[in-house]
Design an enzyme around this catalytic site. Structure first.
Site, mmCIF file in Angstrom:
data_model
loop_
_atom_site.group_PDB
_atom_site.id
_atom_site.type_symbol
_atom_site.label_atom_id
_atom_site.label_comp_id
_atom_site.label_asym_id
_atom_site.label_seq_id
_atom_site.Cartn_x
_atom_site.Cartn_y
_atom_site.Cartn_z
ATOM 1 N N PHE A 1 4.341 -0.675 -12.449
ATOM 2 C CA PHE A 1 5.545 0.120 -12.181
ATOM 3 C C PHE A 1 5.714 1.281 -13.163
ATOM 4 O O PHE A 1 6.823 1.724 -13.417
ATOM 5 C CB PHE A 1 6.792 -0.771 -12.185
ATOM 6 C CG PHE A 1 6.603 -2.075 -11.467
ATOM 7 C CD1 PHE A 1 6.441 -2.094 -10.089
ATOM 8 C CD2 PHE A 1 6.535 -3.270 -12.148
ATOM 9 C CE1 PHE A 1 6.228 -3.293 -9.416
ATOM 10 C CE2 PHE A 1 6.320 -4.472 -11.491
ATOM 11 C CZ PHE A 1 6.170 -4.479 -10.111
ATOM 12 N N GLY B 1 -1.784 -4.438 -6.987
ATOM 13 C CA GLY B 1 -1.034 -5.295 -6.080
ATOM 14 C C GLY B 1 -0.537 -4.579 -4.851
ATOM 15 O O GLY B 1 0.038 -5.200 -3.956
ATOM 16 N N ASN C 1 -1.698 1.599 6.145
ATOM 17 C CA ASN C 1 -1.636 0.179 6.473
ATOM 18 C C ASN C 1 -0.162 -0.198 6.609
ATOM 19 O O ASN C 1 0.596 -0.132 5.647
ATOM 20 C CB ASN C 1 -2.303 -0.659 5.380
ATOM 21 C CG ASN C 1 -2.343 -2.135 5.706
ATOM 22 O OD1 ASN C 1 -1.324 -2.759 6.020
ATOM 23 N ND2 ASN C 1 -3.525 -2.736 5.633
ATOM 24 N N LYS D 1 1.361 -2.961 6.958
ATOM 25 C CA LYS D 1 1.818 -4.128 6.204
ATOM 26 C C LYS D 1 2.005 -3.793 4.723
ATOM 27 O O LYS D 1 3.043 -4.088 4.137
ATOM 28 C CB LYS D 1 0.816 -5.280 6.362
ATOM 29 C CG LYS D 1 1.228 -6.558 5.646
ATOM 30 C CD LYS D 1 0.181 -7.670 5.821
ATOM 31 C CE LYS D 1 0.083 -8.113 7.257
ATOM 32 N NZ LYS D 1 -0.820 -9.287 7.409
ATOM 33 N N THR D 2 0.996 -3.165 4.104
ATOM 34 C CA THR D 2 1.094 -2.874 2.674
ATOM 35 C C THR D 2 2.109 -1.762 2.394
ATOM 36 O O THR D 2 2.778 -1.772 1.358
ATOM 37 C CB THR D 2 -0.278 -2.494 2.092
ATOM 38 O OG1 THR D 2 -0.803 -1.361 2.784
ATOM 39 C CG2 THR D 2 -1.247 -3.651 2.207
ATOM 40 N N GLY E 1 4.848 4.317 -2.823
ATOM 41 C CA GLY E 1 5.118 3.434 -3.953
ATOM 42 C C GLY E 1 6.461 3.629 -4.606
ATOM 43 O O GLY E 1 7.072 2.671 -5.079
ATOM 44 N N GLU E 2 6.950 4.883 -4.650
ATOM 45 C CA GLU E 2 8.150 5.147 -5.439
ATOM 46 C C GLU E 2 9.375 5.551 -4.634
ATOM 47 O O GLU E 2 10.500 5.320 -5.065
ATOM 48 C CB GLU E 2 7.828 6.230 -6.480
ATOM 49 C CG GLU E 2 6.838 5.714 -7.516
ATOM 50 C CD GLU E 2 6.355 6.789 -8.464
ATOM 51 O OE1 GLU E 2 6.881 6.866 -9.584
ATOM 52 O OE2 GLU E 2 5.459 7.553 -8.077
#
Length: 740
Positions: free
Chosen positions: A252, A479, A634, A636-637, A706-707
Site C-alpha cells: 500500500f 497480492g 481481469n 475479478k482482480t 489500485g488507488e
C-alpha cells in the site's frame, strides 16, 4: 500484404475475463516464499534498538548486558558499524535517487533525528535472543530542541513550490473576491490524522553475502530502486547486487522506499559474515517506516443560486520529516473535478523532527477528497439541491484550471449508473429524516479521482516451437494479481491460450520492471508486452519469408524450417546509454502529455450508514462503487483491488489514527491493538461496477485500479453520517465522541 498472426489452438477470450490467479495455489497452500521464508545455513536473526527521544546526540551506549547473552553474535552501533555511502540527494533526473526513505546514514552517525530511529542492531542465533539482547542495551543522550507537535507548529508551515512533477499551488481568476460575492458559500476547515500501513507481511529482509556479491530477499515495491540504492550505499558494482521479491504480502505504498530495516539487515550480514533475517515487529514498522502525513485543510466554495460554482478554494498543510518525506498532492483533485469560474489551490509544508512521511494508497487524493467532497455536500445542503445534481451541474468538459483535454472521463455515466443501482431516488433528502428503530439511516456520495501514469518497463518474450510463451520482467506481485493480468495481456496480444503463457517476475536478474506504485504497473508492463508481441510477430514474418514459408503458418512450422527451437525478442534497455535514453524519453513524453491531457481513473462512491441514536456507533451497511478505470484486464482482480481500497477508506474514515505524543514525538499506539483497522464485521457487502471503456491514450486503454478505490470513501461516509444525524464531522476519524 498478408497480415501475420499467431494461430490460436483453442479460441478463447481472455482480456477482461475473471480468470483465477495463476499463483493462487502456491499462496493458499503456503508454498509461496516471502522475503522472510528463505532459509540459509547458519541463518542469524537481527533486532533493532530504537531511539526514545526525538532529537539528540548519543553520548554513550552500554552494550555489556547484550554482549554477554549466549547466542548473541554482534551488537552493532555507530562505534563499530561499517562506513556506508550516504543516501544521494533526490533528483528527478535520476529517479532511483528517490529510493531512500530518509536522508539518515544509519549507524554512521551519533545524531538522532526522530523518536524511533534505529541506534543499534543486535544479531543472534534466534529472534527471541536478538530481541532480548536489544532490550538490554542502554543509550544515553544529550537531548536537543525538537519540534514534534503538528497542531502547535501548523502556523509555521510554508507554501510548497511548484516543480516539474508536483504542483504546490495554482489559480484561475480571483477566487477570494468571487467567494465574497457568491450567492451561497461554505468555508470549512478539515483535519485528517497521521496514518500507518499495516500490511499482513511486516517489512522483512533476508540478506546474504557471497564474497563481495550481495543477495537480498526484500518485500519491496521497487526492485530496481532497491538494488541501485544498495549498490550505492555499500559501494558495490550493480552486477554484484541481486534483489529478489517474488511475493510481497501487501504494501500500500509502505514498501516503496528503502527504509532502515533493509539497510541494517545488509550491515548485519556484512559484520557477522552470516545470512541475516531482519523482520520488523509491528511496533518496528511504526518506528522506522513513514506513513501518511496528517493534514489540515480549508475548502471554501461559492455558488450562484442555481448551484453553479463561482469560487473554489482548497488549501492544505501537511507534514514532512526534517530528514525527508514526500509532498502529498492533497489539493490535486480540486484542479480537475469541478467547473468553477475561479479556483485557488495551495499546499503548505511543515517540517518536524519526525520520521519522514511515506506514500500511502492514493497519497494526497485520499485525504484531499474527504475535505472537498464533504464541502460539496454541505454546499448542496445549503442550496437545497441533490448532491449528485450539484456535481453534475459543475461537471466540466475540459480541465477547469487550464482547459486541457480529458483523455477519458466517465463520471456522468458512473453517477447515473450508480444512482440507479443504489436506488438513490428513494432517499429523503432532509438530514435525520430516515430511521430504522434506534438506528438513524443516511446515504452519501462522493467522487473518486486518481491520475493515471505510465513508467518505463523492459521485457523479453520467447516463443518456443511447441507454442509456449515465456515473458520475463522484474515487476512486482503484491497480492493484486499482476502475474495473472500479464498472462492475460500476453495471451491476448499473441492470440494464444492462457495455459501456454508463463511469466517470470520479482527478481532484479530479470529485465527491469517499473515500481508498483501510482496504479501504473499494469499499464506500464502491458505497453512493453504489446510492443514485444508486435516485434515477435514482425520477426516471425521476416523469418518465414527468408525460408520460403508462408507467414500464416504456425510458429512451430516457421521455426522448424528455420532450424530454430525458439525465437526471443527484447523491449527496452536495462543499462548504459540505452537506459539513460529511456529515462530521457520517459520524462519528455510525460511532460509533453501533461501539457495536452489530463489522464485519470475516476468513479462514484455510494454508501449507506446507520448511526445508533443512543451511542453514536456508526455502521456502514451498504456500498456501491462505479468506476471508470479504462480497460479491465481481469474482472475479478480489478474488483478485488477496488474493494480493497474501499475497505481501507472505511478504516480511514472510522478508525485509523496514529497518535503522537506532542512532547516526545513518540507514537503511542504503535500496535494493532490500539491502531484500529477494519475487521470483517465492519465491512458490508461492497458492489463494484466498472464501465470498461478504454482510454485511447493509455497502453491497452488501462487507467489503473489500485488507488482510485480509496478516493472519496471517507467523504462519502462523512456525507452519509451528516444525512443520518445532521452533524457535519470535519475531523477524521469519525468516532463516537464526535456524534454525541
Amino acid at each position: 500484404m498478408t497480415q501475420t498472426s499467431i494461430p490460436t489452438r483453442t479460441p478463447q477470450r481472455v482480456l477482461g475475463e475473471p480468470i483465477d490467479r495463476v499463483d493462487g495455489h502456491v499462496k493458499t497452500t503456503g508454498a509461496a516464499q516471502y522475503s522472510g521464508d528463505h532459509l540459509y545455513p547458519d541463518l542469524a536473526h537481527a533486532a533493532l534498538v530504537h531511539a526514545t527521544v526525538p532529537r539528540a546526540r548519543i553520548t554513550h551506549i552500554d552494550t555489556t548486558a547484550a554482549d554477554s547473552l549466549p547466542g548473541v553474535h554482534a551488537v552493532i552501533t555507530h562505534h563499530n558499524a561499517p562506513r556506508l555511502q550516504p543516501p544521494p540527494k533526490p533528483t528527478l533526473l535520476n529517479l532511483p535517487t528517490l529510493a531512500a526513505g530518509t536522508s539518515v546514514n544509519y549507524l554512521n552517525t551519533d545524531e538522532v533525528h526522530w523518536n524511533g530511529q534505529p541506534v543499534a542492531v543486535v544479531v543472534a542465533d534466534s529472534l527471541d535472543i536478538a530481541r532480548e539482547a536489544a532490550q538490554r542495551i542502554r543509550v544515553t543522550y544529550e537531548e536537543l530542541p525538537a519540534t514534534v507537535d503538528f497542531e502547535q507548529e501548523e502556523p509555521n508551515a510554508v507554501p510548497q513550490k511548484n516543480s516539474a512533477l508536483s504542483d504546490g499551488g495554482g489559480k484561475k481568476g480571483d477566487a477570494v473576491a468571487a467567494l465574497k460575492s457568491a450567492d451561497v458559500s461554505v468555508d470549512l476547515r478539515f483535519s485528517t490524522p497521521m496514518q500507518h500501513h499495516n500490511a499482513i507481511e511486516p517489512h522483512t529482509t533476508t540478506a546474504v553475502w557471497n564474497g563481495k556479491a550481495l543477495t537480498v530477499h526484500d518485500g519491496t515495491q521497487h526492485i530496481d530502486w532497491t538494488r541501485r540504492h544498495l549498490a550505492l550505499r555499500f559501494k558495490l558494482p550493480l552486477n554484484d547486487v541481486r534483489v529478489i521479491s517474488t511475493f510481497v504480502g501487501g504494501a500500500f505504498g509502505g514498501k516503496t522506499n528503502v527504509w532502515a530495516g533493509t539497510i541494517l539487515a545488509v550491515v548485519a550480514a556484512k559484520v557477522t559474515g552470516r545470512p541475516v533475517k531482519l523482520a520488523l515487529s509491528r511496533e518496528g514498522v511504526y518506528r522506522t517506516t513513514g506513513g501518511r502525513t496528517p493534514s489540515t485543510q480549508r475548502v471554501a466554495l461559492g455558488a450562484d443560486a442555481d448551484g453553479q460554482l463561482t469560487a473554489l478554494i482548497h488549501t492544505s498543510v501537511t507534514q514532512m520529516g526534517r530528514v525527508g518525506g514526500y509532498a502529498e498532492q492533497v489539493v490535486s483533485q480540486s484542479r480537475h473535478l469541478y467547473d468553477a469560474e475561479n479556483i485557488l489551490v495551495q499546499q503548505h509544508q511543515l517540517t518536524l523532527d519526525s520520521i519522514a512521511n511515506g506514500v500511502m494508497r492514493a497519497p494526497g487524493e485520499s485525504i484531499g477528497s474527504f475535505a472537498l467532497e464533504a464541502a460539496m455536500d454541505e454546499l448542496a445542503h445549503r442550496l437545497d439541491l441533490d448532491p449528485i445534481e450539484l456535481r453534475m451541474r459543475n461537471e466540466p468538459d475540459r480541465n477547469p484550471m487550464d482547459g486541457k483535454l480529458f483523455a477519458r472521463r466517465g463520471l456522468r455515466e458512473a453517477y447515473a449508473r450508480g444512482a440507479e443501482r443504489f436506488r438513490w431516488a428513494d432517499r429523503t433528502p432532509e438530514p435525520r429524516s430516515m430511521r430504522d428503530g434506534r438506528w438513524l439511516v443516511g446515504t452519501g456520495v462522493a467522487t473518486a479521482f486518481h491520475p493515471a501514469w505510465v513508467f518505463p518497463a523492459n521485457v523479453t518474450m520467447r516463443l518456443s516451437a511447441d507454442g509456449d510463451v515465456l515473458v520475463r520482467c522484474g515487476f512486482h506481485e503484491m497480492g493484486m494479481g499482476a502475474a495473472t493480468a500479464f498472462t492475460q495481456v500476453t495471451a491476448h496480444a499473441l492470440r494464444v491460450p492462457l495455459d501456454s503463457v508463463r511469466i517470470e517476475y520479482g527478481d532484479s536478474d530479470l529485465p527491469i520492471g517499473p515500481g508498483a506504485g501510482g496504479s501504473a504497473q499494469t499499464a506500464s508492463v502491458s505497453r512493453a508486452i504489446l510492443d514485444a508481441a508486435a516485434k515477435l510477430k514482425k520477426d516471425l514474418a521476416a523469418l518465414a519469408r527468408r525460408n520460403n514459408t508462408s507467414p500464416d503458418e504456425a510458429p512451430a512450422t516457421i521455426l522448424s524450417r528455420a532450424g530454430r527451437t525458439h525465437h526471443e525478442v527484447a523491449v527496452g534497455a536495462d543499462r548504459g546509454i540505452g537506459r539513460l535514453a529511456g529515462q530521457v524519453r520517459f520524462m519528455s513524453t510525460l511532460l509533453r502529455e501533461r501539457r495536452k491531457y489530463v489522464k485519470a481513473a475516476c468513479g462514484a462512491q455510494f454508501c449507506e450508514v446507520r448511526v445508533d441514536s443512543d451511542t453514536g456507533e456508526v455502521r456502514v451497511t451498504r456500498w456501491l462503487g462505479v468506476f471508470d478505470i479504462g480497460t479491465v484486464v481481469n474482472a475479478k482482480t480489478a474488483a478485488s483491488q477496488l474493494r480493497g481500497g474501499i475497505v481501507m477508506g472505511i478504516g480511514a474514515a472510522l478508525g485509523e489514527e496514529t497518535l503522537v505524543d506532542g512532547h516526545t514525538g513518540r507514537i503511542v499506539n504503535a500496535n494493532l491493538a490500539e491502531y484500529h483497522v477494519p475487521v470483517h464485521a465492519d465491512v458490508p457487502r461492497i458492489d463494484i461496477e466498472c464501465l470498461g471503456d478504454p482510454d485511447p491514450t493509455m497502453p491497452l486503454g488501462v487507467l489503473g485500479a489500485g488507488e482510485v478505490g480509496i478516493v472519496g470513501v471517507a467523504g462519502a461516509i462523512a456525507n452519509a453520517v451528516h444525512h443520518a444525524t445532521g452533524l457535519r464531522v470535519r475531523d477524521l476519524p469519525i468516532t463516537l465522541d464526535k456524534l454525541l
